[in-house]
Design an enzyme around this catalytic site. Structure first.
Site, PDB file in Angstrom:
ATOM      1  N   CYS A 115       0.863  -1.045   0.173  1.00  0.00           N
ATOM      2  CA  CYS A 115       0.049  -0.026  -0.027  1.00  0.00           C
ATOM      3  C   CYS A 115       0.962   1.245   0.030  1.00  0.00           C
ATOM      4  O   CYS A 115       1.586   1.579   0.945  1.00  0.00           O
ATOM      5  CB  CYS A 115      -0.939  -0.124   1.206  1.00  0.00           C
ATOM      6  SG  CYS A 115      -1.924   1.484   1.542  1.00  0.00           S
ATOM      7  N   CYS A 118       0.023   3.918   2.636  1.00  0.00           N
ATOM      8  CA  CYS A 118       0.425   3.197   3.774  1.00  0.00           C
ATOM      9  C   CYS A 118       2.016   3.728   4.191  1.00  0.00           C
ATOM     10  O   CYS A 118       2.418   3.985   5.241  1.00  0.00           O
ATOM     11  CB  CYS A 118       0.159   2.053   4.112  1.00  0.00           C
ATOM     12  SG  CYS A 118      -1.424   1.302   3.991  1.00  0.00           S
TER      13      CYS A 118
END
Length: 192
Positions: A115, A118
């Protein structure tokens, strides 16, 4: 019938060159990721390629391979506390329950290696852990490793941040919004 097909095709799969297997695997997982009408928990997941831990210092995060810092882990045999200012890597649900019981406030980052938002938020989360090290414990949960925990806490999108007091959820932030995260942590950790 699918297990039988897999059993028959496995020897053929092993004969393929590695780059061909990687290409086919990538296309297979991409196909399943685009079938959004199938709930995520029923879709096959991409296997985690790396094992290790993220180490963040001064806003710079680096990946430390498993086994690279064995001597440091041996010295750090005391239970993890909120006073060191480091982000705690969560191992399992029992570890989460233990941390929730030990700490007054628990700030949790639900994310994954693949991600990109993230990864963008990781250094910010590490800075907050250092800034509020005496007020709360900061925990990172890799949803690929602890998927049951993420599902139990209703995490559907990444990155997701939750602030817990015991078993109660005080704040929930979804997305890579630095201002919202800083405001929520400041609100909860500043008043404790």
């Amino acid at each position: 019938i699918w297990p039988l097909v897999a059993l028959i095709l496995k020897p053929l799969w092993d004969l393929l060159p590695q780059h061909t297997r990687d290409f086919i695997s990538d296309k297979w997982y991409t196909f399943w990721e685009h079938l959004t009408f199938i709930p995520e928990r029923f879709r096959p997941r991409r296997p985690s390629a790396r094992r290790g831990q993220v180490h963040c210092e001064n806003g710079v995060c680096t990946w430390v391979k498993a086994g690279a810092k064995q001597e440091e882990k041996a010295d750090n045999s005391k239970p993890e506390s909120k006073s060191d200012g480091k982000v705690i890597e969560l191992e399992d649900t029992e570890h989460f329950d233990k941390l929730a019981a030990e700490n007054k406030l628990l700030v949790v980052d639900y994310s994954a290696e693949w991600c990109k938002p993230c990864q963008k938020m990781a250094p910010i989360f590490a800075d907050l852990a250092l800034e509020y090290k005496d007020k709360a414990a900061f925990v990172h949960v890799d949803v690929d490793e602890c998927d049951d925990l993420a599902m139990d806490h209703g995490v559907a999108s990444l990155p997701a941040f939750r602030i817990y007091q015991g078993s109660e959820t005080l704040e929930s932030i979804v997305g890579a919004d630095e201002k919202k995260l800083r405001a929520a942590v400041s609100k909860r950790c500043g008043s404790s």
